[in-house]
Design a protein around this motif. Structure first.
Motif, PDB file in Angstrom:
ATOM      1  N   GLU A   1     -14.009  15.448  63.030  1.00  0.00           N
ATOM      2  CA  GLU A   1     -12.725  15.595  62.337  1.00  0.00           C
ATOM      3  C   GLU A   1     -11.752  14.550  62.869  1.00  0.00           C
ATOM      4  OE1 GLU A   1     -10.443  19.481  61.147  1.00  0.00           O
ATOM      5  OE2 GLU A   1     -10.082  19.011  63.257  1.00  0.00           O
ATOM      6  N   ARG A   2     -11.203  13.770  61.956  1.00  0.00           N
ATOM      7  CA  ARG A   2     -10.295  12.687  62.346  1.00  0.00           C
ATOM      8  C   ARG A   2      -8.831  12.991  62.057  1.00  0.00           C
ATOM      9  NH1 ARG A   2     -12.455   7.563  63.186  1.00  0.00           N
ATOM     10  NH2 ARG A   2     -14.701   7.436  62.975  1.00  0.00           N
TER      11      ARG A   2
ATOM     12  N   HIS B   1      -7.622  10.872  67.100  1.00  0.00           N
ATOM     13  CA  HIS B   1      -7.550  12.006  66.181  1.00  0.00           C
ATOM     14  C   HIS B   1      -6.078  12.119  65.777  1.00  0.00           C
ATOM     15  CE1 HIS B   1      -6.836  16.156  64.985  1.00  0.00           C
ATOM     16  NE2 HIS B   1      -8.081  16.123  64.559  1.00  0.00           N
TER      17      HIS B   1
ATOM     18  N   MET C   1      -9.764  10.292  70.984  1.00  0.00           N
ATOM     19  CA  MET C   1     -10.963  11.099  70.785  1.00  0.00           C
ATOM     20  C   MET C   1     -11.538  11.456  72.156  1.00  0.00           C
ATOM     21  SD  MET C   1     -11.773  11.575  67.589  1.00  0.00           S
ATOM     22  CE  MET C   1     -11.480  10.931  65.952  1.00  0.00           C
TER      23      MET C   1
ATOM     24  N   GLU D   1     -16.563  13.391  71.144  1.00  0.00           N
ATOM     25  CA  GLU D   1     -16.255  12.926  69.789  1.00  0.00           C
ATOM     26  C   GLU D   1     -16.596  11.450  69.631  1.00  0.00           C
ATOM     27  OE1 GLU D   1     -12.479  15.756  68.536  1.00  0.00           O
ATOM     28  OE2 GLU D   1     -12.148  14.081  69.915  1.00  0.00           O
TER      29      GLU D   1
END
Length: 145
Positions: A5-6, A81, A111, A115
């Protein structure tokens, strides 16, 4: 395994996006580079902003709202993120929330190591060149794709 998930919304931003969707129909975000309002996420009615062929689809927020970023900005922020928040104040007159006396802004974090490792195994993110019509809706309809 799903993609890393960004981008996400704070609860306040989610409420604002839901309200704007109720008023304007499906919406999209675009984050460009630059200074001042150019570095704020802009919310547009879906189809009212044509994404560029190099723009990157970071993901979807809320109920499937596409979040696009210019390629140049993504080059700087690919390791972060992003969290879209909403705060009092006047942003750009072109973003849908502006008349309400609030503006969207980005909060970011690096991140995690986990991630970052997962990102190396993922395929490239979709770009505007991958999107039929380049209307900002990668699935052809809000909430799909």
């Amino acid at each position: 395994m799903p993609r890393v998930e960004r981008v996400t919304l704070t609860p306040a931003a989610r409420e604002t996006v839901d309200r704007l969707t109720g008023e304007h129909g499906p919406v999209m975000f675009h984050q460009s580079g630059g200074c001042c309002d150019g570095s704020s996420p802009m919310c547009y009615p879906l189809g009212e902003f044509r994404v560029g062929s190099r723009d990157v689809l970071l993901g979807r927020v809320g109920d499937g709202v596409p979040f696009w970023m210019s390629a140049d900005q993504y080059a700087y922020w690919s390791h972060t993120h992003l969290t879209v928040d909403v705060v009092p104040g006047r942003g750009s007159g072109f973003s849908l929330e502006a008349p309400d006396g609030v503006r969207f802004l980005i909060r970011s974090r690096l991140m995690t190591d986990e991630e970052a490792e997962r990102l190396t195994a993922e395929p490239p993110l979709p770009t505007g060149a991958d999107t039929p019509g380049a209307d900002g809706d990668p699935g052809g309809a809000a909430g799909t794709g």
